[in-house]
Design an enzyme around this catalytic site. Structure first.
Site: not given
Length: 274
Positions: A2-3, A51, A249
């Site tokens: 999640p950002e 985060k 990523r």
């Protein structure tokens, strides 16, 4: 993963529900804190730091959590059915009116509130936090001119909060290939400003919309669109698994709109835009 704006929204909702309330029950299913009982304590504040989420209780105590790839916090009314299996619960905080349930939390630990800097003090300025400082963010971004811009945007020591979605989208909007070195980026201040503006625009939505179009399938320029035509030039979007801080990523970019640029001797270069 999640950002930061997703965590910010969760912390905002948790704060509205829990702040000022007395805990009637707690349950922690992590070995280090499994025996802790916070019943009777008041929830003083819930804040996001990048985060990370910090849930502060009276008596100099903070529950520090981090979603990593799959974690989440849910809020339920008493008797409401949970949207997740019980065996994935890592933390439960109950008040008279609400039950907050943390699923699949990679980090879940109790620490003294006075020592929070030991777990979040290394983070850069948060675009959604009271500590936001664009000058400091720019300085952090410029500290290693040879490092790829895509890597730097994921480094939470530079700015706290951006993740892979924003990394790809900011590089596209800046017109730079994510592999290009920071020193070759024509306008680093624009990168900082984009990060701030995009995350602020999405802090209440729970979605990372970067095109201004909230319709399903139209929210983003390149992220998750490998092989599809670029919304600007119709070139096929490229994708590749690349090393990045915290692990590999999938990176997305438009080869035409985002030319890879190279800086010589660490000096800023000039992008060759079509």
């Amino acid at each position: 993963m999640p950002e930061g704006d997703t965590v910010y929204l969760a912390a905002t909702r948790m704060g509205r529900a829990l702040e000022g309330s007395v805990l009637t029950k707690t349950d922690f299913r992590m070995p280090r804190i499994a025996t802790a009982d916070l019943s009777g304590r008041v929830v003083e504040e819930v804040v996001a730091r990048g985060k990370h989420m910090l849930i502060r209780f009276e008596g100099d105590l903070t529950l520090h959590t981090h979603y990593k790839m799959e974690g989440s916090w849910h809020l339920y009314r008493h008797g409401e059915r949970w949207r997740g299996p019980h065996h994935e619960v890592r933390a439960l905080l109950q008040t008279r009116d609400w039950v907050a349930v943390g699923f699949r939390l990679a980090i879940c630990d109790l620490i003294p509130t006075s020592r929070e800097d030991e777990v979040v003090g290394h983070l850069g300025p948060d675009p959604l936090g009271p500590d936001w400082d664009p000058d400091r963010a720019l300085e952090n971004l410029s500290s290693d001119l040879d490092r790829p811009l895509g890597d730097v945007l994921l480094d939470q020591r530079v700015m706290a909060g951006p993740g892979n979605v924003y990394r790809c989208e900011i590089c596209f909007l800046s017109g730079v290939d994510p592999k290009s070195p920071v020193g070759a980026v024509p306008d680093l201040l624009r990168v900082v400003d984009l990060t701030k503006r995009l995350m602020e625009a999405n802090r209440t939505t729970g979605r990372q919309i970067t095109t201004g179009d909230a319709r399903p399938g139209f929210e983003r320029w390149v992220y998750g669109r490998g092989g599809q035509p670029c919304r600007r030039c119709r070139t096929r979007i490229s994708s590749d698994i690349q090393p990045a801080p915290g692990g590999e990523r999938v990176t997305y970019w438009c080869p035409s709109c985002q030319p890879e640029v190279v800086s010589a001797g660490g000096e800023p270069g000039r992008a060759r835009f079509a």
